[in-house]
Structure formats: C-alpha cells, structure tokens
Scaffold this motif. Sequence first.
Motif, PDB file in Angstrom:
ATOM      1  N   VAL A  92       0.738  -1.114  -0.091  1.00  0.00           N
ATOM      2  CA  VAL A  92       0.089  -0.004   0.124  1.00  0.00           C
ATOM      3  C   VAL A  92       0.841   1.310  -0.034  1.00  0.00           C
ATOM      4  CG1 VAL A  92      -1.393   1.413   1.347  1.00  0.00           C
ATOM      5  CG2 VAL A  92      -1.983  -1.148   0.979  1.00  0.00           C
ATOM      6  N   THR A  93       0.453   2.441  -0.910  1.00  0.00           N
ATOM      7  CA  THR A  93       1.318   3.602  -0.745  1.00  0.00           C
ATOM      8  C   THR A  93       0.163   4.744  -1.698  1.00  0.00           C
ATOM      9  OG1 THR A  93       3.110   4.735  -1.771  1.00  0.00           O
ATOM     10  CG2 THR A  93       2.151   2.946  -3.117  1.00  0.00           C
ATOM     11  N   SER A  94       0.350   5.753  -1.233  1.00  0.00           N
ATOM     12  CA  SER A  94      -0.382   6.843  -1.844  1.00  0.00           C
ATOM     13  C   SER A  94       0.394   7.656  -2.955  1.00  0.00           C
ATOM     14  CB  SER A  94      -0.522   8.280  -0.806  1.00  0.00           C
ATOM     15  OG  SER A  94       0.793   8.363  -0.306  1.00  0.00           O
ATOM     16  N   SER A  95       1.512   6.775  -3.218  1.00  0.00           N
ATOM     17  CA  SER A  95       2.421   7.427  -4.381  1.00  0.00           C
ATOM     18  C   SER A  95       2.839   6.157  -5.177  1.00  0.00           C
ATOM     19  CB  SER A  95       3.569   8.246  -3.913  1.00  0.00           C
ATOM     20  OG  SER A  95       4.205   7.676  -2.897  1.00  0.00           O
ATOM     21  N   PRO A  96       1.897   5.434  -5.884  1.00  0.00           N
ATOM     22  CA  PRO A  96       2.563   4.148  -6.495  1.00  0.00           C
ATOM     23  C   PRO A  96       3.371   4.587  -7.597  1.00  0.00           C
ATOM     24  CG  PRO A  96       0.154   4.728  -6.979  1.00  0.00           C
ATOM     25  CD  PRO A  96       0.596   5.603  -6.010  1.00  0.00           C
ATOM     26  N   GLU A  97       3.414   5.999  -8.275  1.00  0.00           N
ATOM     27  CA  GLU A  97       4.350   6.237  -9.431  1.00  0.00           C
ATOM     28  C   GLU A  97       5.690   6.076  -8.887  1.00  0.00           C
ATOM     29  OE1 GLU A  97       2.927   9.876  -6.837  1.00  0.00           O
ATOM     30  OE2 GLU A  97       1.855   8.117  -7.959  1.00  0.00           O
ATOM     31  N   PRO A 165       5.450 -15.046   1.279  1.00  0.00           N
ATOM     32  CA  PRO A 165       5.317 -15.328  -0.126  1.00  0.00           C
ATOM     33  C   PRO A 165       3.869 -15.722  -0.423  1.00  0.00           C
ATOM     34  CG  PRO A 165       7.189 -16.541   0.779  1.00  0.00           C
ATOM     35  CD  PRO A 165       6.399 -15.934   2.070  1.00  0.00           C
ATOM     36  N   ARG A 166       3.085 -16.023   0.468  1.00  0.00           N
ATOM     37  CA  ARG A 166       1.541 -16.411   0.279  1.00  0.00           C
ATOM     38  C   ARG A 166       0.984 -15.145   0.259  1.00  0.00           C
ATOM     39  NH1 ARG A 166      -1.849 -20.983   1.371  1.00  0.00           N
ATOM     40  NH2 ARG A 166       0.066 -22.251   1.845  1.00  0.00           N
ATOM     41  N   CYS A 167       1.163 -14.338   1.157  1.00  0.00           N
ATOM     42  CA  CYS A 167       0.127 -12.903   1.415  1.00  0.00           C
ATOM     43  C   CYS A 167       0.717 -11.677   0.728  1.00  0.00           C
ATOM     44  CB  CYS A 167       0.241 -12.537   3.039  1.00  0.00           C
ATOM     45  SG  CYS A 167      -0.458 -14.294   3.764  1.00  0.00           S
ATOM     46  N   VAL A 168       1.754 -11.398   0.403  1.00  0.00           N
ATOM     47  CA  VAL A 168       2.331 -10.305  -0.063  1.00  0.00           C
ATOM     48  C   VAL A 168       2.338 -10.466  -1.675  1.00  0.00           C
ATOM     49  CG1 VAL A 168       4.278  -8.625  -0.510  1.00  0.00           C
ATOM     50  CG2 VAL A 168       3.690  -9.960   1.816  1.00  0.00           C
ATOM     51  N   LEU A 169       1.464  -9.807  -2.330  1.00  0.00           N
ATOM     52  CA  LEU A 169       1.207  -9.683  -3.898  1.00  0.00           C
ATOM     53  C   LEU A 169       1.833  -8.424  -4.369  1.00  0.00           C
ATOM     54  CD1 LEU A 169      -2.345 -11.461  -3.923  1.00  0.00           C
ATOM     55  CD2 LEU A 169       0.014 -12.565  -3.856  1.00  0.00           C
ATOM     56  N   GLY A 170       3.186  -8.232  -4.543  1.00  0.00           N
ATOM     57  CA  GLY A 170       3.422  -6.979  -5.087  1.00  0.00           C
ATOM     58  C   GLY A 170       4.578  -6.585  -4.452  1.00  0.00           C
ATOM     59  N   LEU A 171       5.384  -5.585  -4.871  1.00  0.00           N
ATOM     60  CA  LEU A 171       6.474  -4.964  -4.324  1.00  0.00           C
ATOM     61  C   LEU A 171       5.872  -4.168  -3.090  1.00  0.00           C
ATOM     62  CD1 LEU A 171       8.607  -3.710  -7.236  1.00  0.00           C
ATOM     63  CD2 LEU A 171       9.199  -5.770  -6.001  1.00  0.00           C
ATOM     64  N   PRO A 172       6.796  -3.803  -1.982  1.00  0.00           N
ATOM     65  CA  PRO A 172       6.397  -2.974  -1.091  1.00  0.00           C
ATOM     66  C   PRO A 172       6.121  -1.597  -1.446  1.00  0.00           C
ATOM     67  CG  PRO A 172       8.473  -4.341  -0.590  1.00  0.00           C
ATOM     68  CD  PRO A 172       8.283  -4.470  -2.049  1.00  0.00           C
ATOM     69  N   LEU A 173       5.319  -1.011  -1.134  1.00  0.00           N
ATOM     70  CA  LEU A 173       4.973   0.456  -1.307  1.00  0.00           C
ATOM     71  C   LEU A 173       4.958   0.585  -3.000  1.00  0.00           C
ATOM     72  CD1 LEU A 173       7.448   1.661   1.144  1.00  0.00           C
ATOM     73  CD2 LEU A 173       4.990   2.318   1.370  1.00  0.00           C
ATOM     74  N   SER A 174       4.038   0.102  -3.488  1.00  0.00           N
ATOM     75  CA  SER A 174       3.909  -0.071  -4.930  1.00  0.00           C
ATOM     76  C   SER A 174       2.772  -0.041  -5.332  1.00  0.00           C
ATOM     77  CB  SER A 174       4.688  -1.281  -5.482  1.00  0.00           C
ATOM     78  OG  SER A 174       3.900  -2.364  -5.128  1.00  0.00           O
ATOM     79  N   THR A 175       1.462   0.024  -4.765  1.00  0.00           N
ATOM     80  CA  THR A 175       0.030  -0.007  -5.108  1.00  0.00           C
ATOM     81  C   THR A 175      -0.569   0.851  -4.268  1.00  0.00           C
ATOM     82  OG1 THR A 175       0.715  -2.604  -5.634  1.00  0.00           O
ATOM     83  CG2 THR A 175      -1.468  -1.712  -5.835  1.00  0.00           C
ATOM     84  N   SER A 176      -1.623   1.510  -4.918  1.00  0.00           N
ATOM     85  CA  SER A 176      -2.347   2.199  -4.311  1.00  0.00           C
ATOM     86  C   SER A 176      -3.473   1.399  -3.482  1.00  0.00           C
ATOM     87  CB  SER A 176      -3.442   3.123  -5.265  1.00  0.00           C
ATOM     88  OG  SER A 176      -4.200   2.375  -6.211  1.00  0.00           O
ATOM     89  N   ALA A 177      -4.172   2.142  -2.538  1.00  0.00           N
ATOM     90  CA  ALA A 177      -4.920   1.222  -1.512  1.00  0.00           C
ATOM     91  C   ALA A 177      -6.203   0.592  -2.349  1.00  0.00           C
ATOM     92  CB  ALA A 177      -5.347   2.250  -0.530  1.00  0.00           C
ATOM     93  N   ASP A 178      -6.854   1.137  -3.350  1.00  0.00           N
ATOM     94  CA  ASP A 178      -7.929   0.548  -3.740  1.00  0.00           C
ATOM     95  C   ASP A 178      -7.602  -0.416  -4.895  1.00  0.00           C
ATOM     96  OD1 ASP A 178      -6.513   2.476  -5.709  1.00  0.00           O
ATOM     97  OD2 ASP A 178      -8.484   3.246  -6.481  1.00  0.00           O
ATOM     98  N   ARG A 179      -6.319  -0.742  -5.192  1.00  0.00           N
ATOM     99  CA  ARG A 179      -5.991  -1.845  -5.984  1.00  0.00           C
ATOM    100  C   ARG A 179      -5.111  -2.947  -5.349  1.00  0.00           C
ATOM    101  NH1 ARG A 179      -5.791  -0.522 -11.635  1.00  0.00           N
ATOM    102  NH2 ARG A 179      -6.301   1.905 -12.017  1.00  0.00           N
ATOM    103  N   ILE A 180      -5.260  -2.928  -4.015  1.00  0.00           N
ATOM    104  CA  ILE A 180      -4.802  -4.173  -3.181  1.00  0.00           C
ATOM    105  C   ILE A 180      -5.264  -5.173  -3.396  1.00  0.00           C
ATOM    106  CG2 ILE A 180      -4.219  -4.862  -0.779  1.00  0.00           C
ATOM    107  CD1 ILE A 180      -2.104  -3.118  -1.815  1.00  0.00           C
ATOM    108  N   GLU A 181      -4.564  -6.150  -3.826  1.00  0.00           N
ATOM    109  CA  GLU A 181      -5.451  -7.470  -3.960  1.00  0.00           C
ATOM    110  C   GLU A 181      -5.143  -8.310  -2.794  1.00  0.00           C
ATOM    111  OE1 GLU A 181      -4.970 -11.597  -6.974  1.00  0.00           O
ATOM    112  OE2 GLU A 181      -3.515  -9.718  -7.231  1.00  0.00           O
ATOM    113  N   VAL A 182      -6.024  -8.812  -2.245  1.00  0.00           N
ATOM    114  CA  VAL A 182      -6.049  -9.728  -1.007  1.00  0.00           C
ATOM    115  C   VAL A 182      -6.870 -11.147  -1.278  1.00  0.00           C
ATOM    116  CG1 VAL A 182      -6.945 -10.001   1.271  1.00  0.00           C
ATOM    117  CG2 VAL A 182      -6.464  -7.786   0.559  1.00  0.00           C
ATOM    118  N   ARG A 183      -5.854 -12.096  -1.088  1.00  0.00           N
ATOM    119  CA  ARG A 183      -6.570 -13.353  -1.540  1.00  0.00           C
ATOM    120  C   ARG A 183      -7.541 -13.708  -0.504  1.00  0.00           C
ATOM    121  NH1 ARG A 183      -0.542 -16.745  -2.479  1.00  0.00           N
ATOM    122  NH2 ARG A 183      -0.384 -15.808  -4.796  1.00  0.00           N
ATOM    123  N   HIS A 184      -8.401 -14.609  -1.192  1.00  0.00           N
ATOM    124  CA  HIS A 184      -9.588 -14.874  -0.257  1.00  0.00           C
ATOM    125  C   HIS A 184      -9.586 -16.535   0.000  1.00  0.00           C
ATOM    126  CE1 HIS A 184     -11.323 -10.905  -0.550  1.00  0.00           C
ATOM    127  NE2 HIS A 184     -11.014 -10.739  -1.577  1.00  0.00           N
TER     128      HIS A 184
END
Length: 228
Positions: A92-97, A165-184
């Motif tokens: 999660v980050t507010s500056s994914p760019e 490895p099971r829970c982190v889907l993406g690089l640290p501080l790389s994705t906006s909060a509304d695009r975070i993928e959480v496995r169900h």
Amino acid sequence: AQLALRPLRALATRAWVTRNERGVFDLVYDALPRERDFVLRTYPMIGIPLAFLVAGADGSDGSDGEGLRDLLALLLFTPAVYLPVLLAHVPVTSSPEARWLLETAPIGPEAIESAAIKALAVRFVLPLYLVLAGLAVFYAGPFFALRLAAPGLFVTLLSLRLLSPRCVLGLPLSTSADRIEVRHDWTGFLLTLAVVLTLLAITAQRLVTDLPRAAGLVAGLLLLSWVL
C-alpha cells in the motif's frame, strides 16, 4: 516510538540486515508506517491481543491464575494468525508512481522480500512483543515472561517468513490502496495455523517449565528457520 526503537533498528542493521537489503529495509521501515491507508487497515490488529488479555484478566476468578497464564501463552504464540492482514497491505502507498525505485533497484526479488520481512519484524513484531512481554511480567511474573516470550517471538518471526510469499502480492509500497489484491483462500490455511499455534502455546505452557527448555525451544526454532 521511533526513538524507543532506534537501538533495535541499529542492532538489526548491524547484525541482521545485509548490505544488499539495507536500502529496502530503510524504505519499508520509515515509509510504511507513514502510509495512512496502511495504518488504518492494520494498526487495529495491535488492539486484538490486548483486548483479549483485558477481558481474560477481568474474568479471571484469581484462584490459581492458570487460566490467565494459558491466555498469556496463547497471546504470545498466536500473533501470526493476524499477520496475513499486515502482510497483504505491505504494497500500500499513496504514491504508487514511485514504484520504479524498487523496480529498477540493482537487487533481486529475494533480497527485496527479505529486507521487507526484516523491516516488518523490527518495526511491528518486536514492539508488539515488548508490550506482550511487559504484560506477561505484570500478570504472571518475570519467570513466565522469560520462559515463553522469546519462544513465542521466534515462532512469530518464523511464521512471518513463511507467510510472506503467500500473502504479499506486489513490491513494497508500490500499489494504491484501492488496487490492493487480497487473497480470499486464507480460511482453511488460517484455521489450520490457528489450531497449530494454539496447540503449540498450550504445549509450551505445560512443558517449557524452565529456562533451559525455553532456550532449547528457541535454538530449535532458529535451526528450523535457518534450514528453511
């Protein structure tokens, strides 16, 4: 909090974090707690064990304290059950760019993951255990805390590395909060983890009755972590 954790951070960077990991470690350690969405979605977890402890202490009849000690053992061994929520929001980050900083970093993905795990351990897991150990001293005495807090900590650190490895889907501080993928598909896995950790907590409470046994359990956990 930053001042209180400064000695732990200095020790970790000197003895645990490798040179390749240092940049990512510092980035995650300093920047992740400043992300508003991360804080709002993960910090309430810190209150979960404390709320259980307060409820258990208030409901204890005080006859022999065994029930309260069992509850403390559970709290010391089961933080890994809610680690997936923390791990899922590491990107999660507010500056994914600014993700290009990690995408172009001259280190491999394994080093990035390891550095992030170590930053989470120092910034979030260790402070939680300092609080839990203090509460264990307050409610059950220093001997109880000495024999169970360290094994509980190393169980959680081992779980942190296994869960990442099971829970982190993406690089640290790389994705906006509304695009975070959480496995169900965590339900069965987390249920199994909760059962295993609960059994381990009760077993440790019953069998790890002195400091040599506690040291042996910690040594076994360190060996297992090294092997994995």
